[in-house]
Enzyme design. Structure first.
Site, PDB file in Angstrom:
ATOM      1  N   LYS A 184       0.831  -1.208   0.000  1.00 21.12           N
ATOM      2  CA  LYS A 184       0.000   0.000   0.000  1.00 21.12           C
ATOM      3  C   LYS A 184       0.873   1.269   0.000  1.00 21.12           C
ATOM      4  O   LYS A 184       2.095   1.183  -0.001  1.00 21.12           O
ATOM      5  CB  LYS A 184      -0.971  -0.032   1.178  1.00 21.12           C
ATOM      6  CG  LYS A 184      -1.994  -1.179   1.059  1.00 21.12           C
ATOM      7  CD  LYS A 184      -3.019  -0.970  -0.053  1.00 21.12           C
ATOM      8  CE  LYS A 184      -3.655  -2.241  -0.581  1.00 21.12           C
ATOM      9  NZ  LYS A 184      -4.608  -2.885   0.305  1.00 21.12           N
TER      10      LYS A 184
HETATM   11  C1  LIG Z   1      -5.689  -3.891   0.493  1.00 19.09           C
HETATM   12  C2  LIG Z   1      -7.132  -3.603   0.490  1.00 19.09           C
HETATM   13  C3  LIG Z   1      -7.969  -3.965   1.560  1.00 19.09           C
HETATM   14  C4  LIG Z   1      -7.500  -4.812   2.694  1.00 19.09           C
HETATM   15  O1  LIG Z   1      -6.440  -4.277   3.373  1.00 19.09           O
HETATM   16  P1  LIG Z   1      -5.702  -5.165   4.504  1.00 19.09           P
HETATM   17  O2  LIG Z   1      -4.922  -4.174   5.291  1.00 19.09           O
HETATM   18  O3  LIG Z   1      -4.836  -6.151   3.779  1.00 19.09           O
HETATM   19  O4  LIG Z   1      -6.757  -5.837   5.301  1.00 19.09           O
HETATM   20  C5  LIG Z   1      -9.285  -3.585   1.521  1.00 19.09           C
HETATM   21  N1  LIG Z   1      -9.790  -2.888   0.477  1.00 19.09           N
HETATM   22  C6  LIG Z   1      -9.032  -2.538  -0.575  1.00 19.09           C
HETATM   23  C7  LIG Z   1      -9.653  -1.760  -1.671  1.00 19.09           C
HETATM   24  C8  LIG Z   1      -7.683  -2.899  -0.611  1.00 19.09           C
HETATM   25  O5  LIG Z   1      -6.930  -2.568  -1.677  1.00 19.09           O
END
Ligand SMILES: *Cc1c(COP(=O)(O)O)cnc(C)c1O
Length: 388
Positions: A184
């Site tokens: 992210k």
């Molecule tokens: C990565 C992601 C999530 C989940 O995030 P985590 O921290 O891995 O639980 C949820 N929604 C979207 C759109 C994502 O890209």
């Protein structure tokens, strides 16, 4: 030639030192680093509360729980997302109502949301996803939420930092949730943050993220109860963030704006380089807003080329460039498709786009040469397979 990955976390000396210091401190679980990360995050976003959790999925679950979503309730979300957005609705026994997206932003289409609100009772919340880091049409969604008295939980997993009409994401809807998963915009390895301006919601999230334990139940000033005392007020979850993760977050957050500027400049270079190619480059809804550029997505013009999207991805990989697809939409995933009787015709825009999209490498440590090579490889492949 080295393989260019689709994504790579950018961790520098400060992060590493802070984690080592945390390990040496003897305090591993939620503690001073997480507290500092939360305080820093709150001021970065400009919200009243920021609560760290062990993932965005946990945070989204806690957000809906705090809003009282449960059995018999419905929650509107987009099919064009990661399954985490929708699965948390099922955790609580509620039912998702899926909306298609806008053909340009790939964000949830507010007019379809309006239709769903008109035709369904018991809708408790709307969950937009700020796809790629471009804010959904929050102005219209807020208007609808007021009209139908529903809440908004924003999936901001892509959206640090992003703005909508100059307003920071995280200060717009009722609750906003960020992800710090390894790929992210900033990372704590695994982690997330729940952000809100609502005191009651923040208190509920705080209690439910750690076993339903409430340490604030008694008056700190008059109580004679010792600090080992606590009360369990609900069957909560184990969703707290570790201090090693908080240590990473403190330094990653300080770089969030720098990382965004780098990703934006890469995106601009890509879009400028691809103007003559048979692709649609990302469409910007509002040029004055901040786009987090978590992902850079091209849409192949399949009727102008003689290869499929899947073949394009394979050829990119042959040339040493990693790519991804955001997303295989939920109406094509067996669980959602079969249990909710979803099909391509119900989501024409997401279906069309899903056959054509490719996410290109876009991370803050990409070198100029790597960006140039991605441009070159995309150009070589598309020129070669462009129909006459
Ligand atoms: C990565 C992601 C999530 C989940 O995030 P985590 O921290 O891995 O639980 C949820 N929604 C979207 C759109 C994502 O890209």
């Amino acid at each position: 030639m080295n393989f260019i990955p689709y994504s790579k976390p950018v961790l520098e000396d400060e992060e590493i030192q802070e984690v080592v210091e945390t390990l040496k401190s003897g305090w591993l679980t939620t503690g001073p680093k997480v507290a500092q990360f939360e305080a820093d995050f709150k001021s970065f976003v400009g919200s009243d509360y920021a609560l760290a959790v062990n993932s965005a999925t946990s945070g989204l679950h806690l957000a809906l729980e705090a809003l009282g979503v449960g059995q018999g309730d419905k929650v509107i979300t987009t099919v064009h997302t990661f399954t985490a957005t929708a699965e948390v609705i099922r955790y609580l026994g509620a039912e998702p109502l899926f909306a298609d997206i806008e053909g340009d932003s790939y964000n949830i289409d507010p007019e379809i949301v309006a239709e769903l609100l008109k035709n369904n009772a018991n809708v408790k919340a709307i969950m937009p996803v700020h796809y790629a880091g471009q804010a959904a049409n929050m102005t219209r969604l807020i208007e609808l939420a007021k009209q139908y008295d529903v809440k908004i939980v924003e999936d901001a997993a892509h959206a640090l930092p992003s703005t909508h009409n100059g307003q920071m994401v995280g200060t717009i809807g009722d609750i906003t949730v960020y992800s710090f998963y390894a790929n992210k915009t900033i990372t704590t390895g695994e982690g997330g943050m729940v952000v809100t301006n609502n005191k009651e919601l923040a208190e509920r999230v705080k209690v439910m993220r750690l076993h339903g334990i409430n340490r604030d139940v008694f008056d700190r000033f008059t109580s004679k109860k010792p600090n080992w005392y606590y009360e369990v007020v609900a069957p909560g979850f184990k969703y707290n963030m570790m201090d090693m993760c908080g240590a990473l977050g403190i330094h990653q957050l300080r770089k969030a704006n720098r990382f965004q500027e780098i990703r934006e400049s890469i995106a601009t270079r890509y879009s400028d380089a691809f103007v003559t190619l048979p692709v649609t480059t990302p469409q910007i809804s509002n040029p004055s807003d901040t786009h987090a550029w978590h992902i850079y997505v091209i849409q192949l013009k399949l009727d102008e080329i003689s290869i499929s999207r899947d073949e394009f991805i394979e050829k990119m990989s042959d040339f040493g460039v990693g790519t991804s697809v955001h997303y295989i939409p939920l109406h094509r995933m067996p669980y959602w498709r079969d249990n909710y009787h979803l099909n391509n015709e119900m989501f024409p825009k997401s279906s069309f786009i899903s056959d054509r999209i490719v996410s290109l490498p876009n991370f803050a440590s990409m070198t100029d040469e790597e960006v140039e090579r991605v441009i070159e490889v995309v150009s070589i492949i598309l020129n070669k397979y462009q129909k006459a």
